[in-house]
Design a protein around this motif. Structure first.
Motif, short mmCIF file in Angstrom:
data_model
loop_
_atom_site.label_atom_id
_atom_site.label_comp_id
_atom_site.label_asym_id
_atom_site.label_seq_id
_atom_site.Cartn_x
_atom_site.Cartn_y
_atom_site.Cartn_z
N GLY A 183 136.10 34.58 70.29
CA GLY A 183 135.10 35.35 70.68
C GLY A 183 133.66 34.95 70.51
N LEU A 184 133.54 33.78 70.05
CA LEU A 184 132.19 33.34 69.56
C LEU A 184 131.78 31.99 70.62
CD1 LEU A 184 132.52 33.30 65.77
CD2 LEU A 184 131.34 35.24 67.07
N VAL A 185 132.11 31.04 70.11
CA VAL A 185 131.64 29.73 70.93
C VAL A 185 132.58 29.63 72.31
CG1 VAL A 185 131.46 27.36 71.03
CG2 VAL A 185 130.86 28.73 68.81
N LYS A 186 131.87 29.56 73.48
CA LYS A 186 132.68 29.16 74.55
C LYS A 186 133.13 27.68 74.93
CE LYS A 186 131.29 33.02 77.82
NZ LYS A 186 130.59 33.49 79.04
N ALA A 187 134.24 27.73 74.61
CA ALA A 187 134.98 26.29 74.93
C ALA A 187 134.72 26.00 76.20
CB ALA A 187 136.13 26.22 74.62
N VAL A 188 134.82 26.77 77.52
CA VAL A 188 134.53 26.54 78.77
C VAL A 188 133.60 27.65 79.23
CG1 VAL A 188 135.46 26.18 81.20
CG2 VAL A 188 136.65 25.42 78.93
N ASP A 189 132.77 27.33 79.88
CA ASP A 189 131.65 28.46 80.16
C ASP A 189 131.46 28.31 81.52
OD1 ASP A 189 129.75 30.25 80.38
OD2 ASP A 189 128.30 29.04 78.91
N ASN A 190 132.07 29.37 82.57
CA ASN A 190 131.79 29.69 83.85
C ASN A 190 131.79 28.48 84.75
OD1 ASN A 190 131.28 31.78 85.86
ND2 ASN A 190 129.10 30.91 86.04
N LEU A 191 133.12 27.77 84.59
CA LEU A 191 133.41 26.75 85.11
C LEU A 191 134.03 26.64 86.59
CD1 LEU A 191 133.53 23.55 84.99
CD2 LEU A 191 135.81 23.91 84.31
N ASN A 192 133.01 25.98 87.46
CA ASN A 192 133.51 26.32 88.76
C ASN A 192 133.79 24.72 89.44
OD1 ASN A 192 132.98 28.98 90.36
ND2 ASN A 192 131.43 28.72 88.81
N LEU A 193 134.98 24.51 89.96
CA LEU A 193 135.34 23.30 90.01
C LEU A 193 136.58 23.15 91.24
CD1 LEU A 193 135.05 19.76 89.61
CD2 LEU A 193 136.74 20.59 87.59
N THR A 194 136.39 22.03 92.33
CA THR A 194 137.54 22.14 93.28
C THR A 194 137.89 20.40 93.47
OG1 THR A 194 136.87 23.80 94.73
CG2 THR A 194 138.02 22.20 95.59
N VAL A 195 139.19 20.49 93.36
CA VAL A 195 139.70 18.96 93.65
C VAL A 195 140.54 19.06 94.75
CG1 VAL A 195 141.07 17.02 92.43
CG2 VAL A 195 139.98 18.91 90.79
N SER A 196 140.24 18.25 95.67
CA SER A 196 140.88 18.67 97.05
C SER A 196 141.94 17.60 97.06
CB SER A 196 139.73 18.34 98.15
OG SER A 196 138.57 19.14 97.97
N PRO A 197 142.74 17.61 98.33
CA PRO A 197 143.84 16.83 98.52
C PRO A 197 143.26 15.53 99.00
CG PRO A 197 144.38 18.92 99.59
CD PRO A 197 142.88 19.02 99.05
N GLY A 198 144.02 14.48 98.66
CA GLY A 198 143.55 12.98 98.83
C GLY A 198 142.42 12.59 98.13
#
Length: 241
Positions: free
Chosen positions: A13-28
């Motif tokens: 509940g303290l340090v964010k290991a991942v913080d509000n991540l937005n990511l798309t990996v598309s086909p191909g």
């Protein structure tokens, strides 16, 4: 296709290991996931594969929400973790059949795929030996083969080249290119910047849980207004965050 929308994960509940991540990996596409040790790469991959549950956000594999329909989502991908030291008492062939059973691969298909993969990775001669007798590189290859047996459209690989000999490393990179060329998705983390530079369509750089860059190498170079190496740009992006 892989989609991460506003994904966060904290430990204690303290340090964010991942913080509000937005990511798309598309086909191909082949996307390289870069970052220093402790940046959040493995935590992200474990959330994408359903091993860890995010504190918030949505993760979809081929439009399937992994939290709402985990079994269906997990059938879409093959995952290679960062350590190949598992199921060591099984023989190589037993492990591959175990993976084929999990992913409901028919006897006919598994025979053809096991034959093709063992020939490509030169492991046919050790299939009846226990995994604990394999070298690190051989274990890495058998784990790769198990992940690819059900012919998934999405490959998720955590440091997949670690421990591989040069020939096997070349073979895997060629397979990744072939997979993407068929309209499929490859998402892999790596510390080997030269591999990302030569192999990836785009790179995503994470540092202290935050995505600091996502785009092509040309876009990264334009951002830095110079034709610098990926290593120099990576160091500059992650040094001051």
């Amino acid at each position: 296709m892989i989609e991460l929308i506003n994904v966060s994960k904290s430990y204690g509940g303290l340090v964010k290991a991942v913080d509000n991540l937005n990511l798309t990996v598309s086909p191909g596409e082949i996307i390289g996931f870069l970052g220093p040790n402790g940046a959040g790469k493995t935590t992200t991959l474990k959330m994408v594969t359903g091993i860890l549950k995010p504190d918030q956000g949505v993760i979809r594999i081929n439009d399937i929400d992994i939290q709402k329909d985990p079994l269906k989502a997990k059938m879409q991908f093959g995952f290679v973790p960062d350590s190949p030291d598992m199921f060591l008492r099984l023989k190589g062939l037993e492990y591959l059949n175990f993976m084929a059973d999990i992913y409901q691969v028919s006897q006919e298909d598994r025979k053809e795929r096991i034959g093709s993969l063992t020939e490509r990775f030169e492991l046919k001669h050790v299939l009846l030996d226990q995994l604990q007798s394999y070298s690190h590189g051989m274990r890495q290859k058998i784990i790769l083969m198990g992940a690819l047996l059900h012919n998934p459209s999405v490959w998720i690989l955590d440091e997949p080249l670690t421990g591989l000999d040069p020939r096997s490393s070349f073979i895997l990179k060629e397979m990744m290119k072939e997979h993407a060329q068929r309209g499929n998705t490859v998402f892999f983390s790596t510390h080997v910047l030269e591999v990302a530079e030569k192999l990836c369509d785009r790179v995503a750089v994470i540092n202290k849980g935050k995505l600091v860059f996502h785009g092509t190498l040309e876009e990264m170079r334009a951002h830095f207004s110079a034709h610098e190496s990926l290593e120099h740009m990576f160091l500059e992006m992650t040094e001051h965050e």
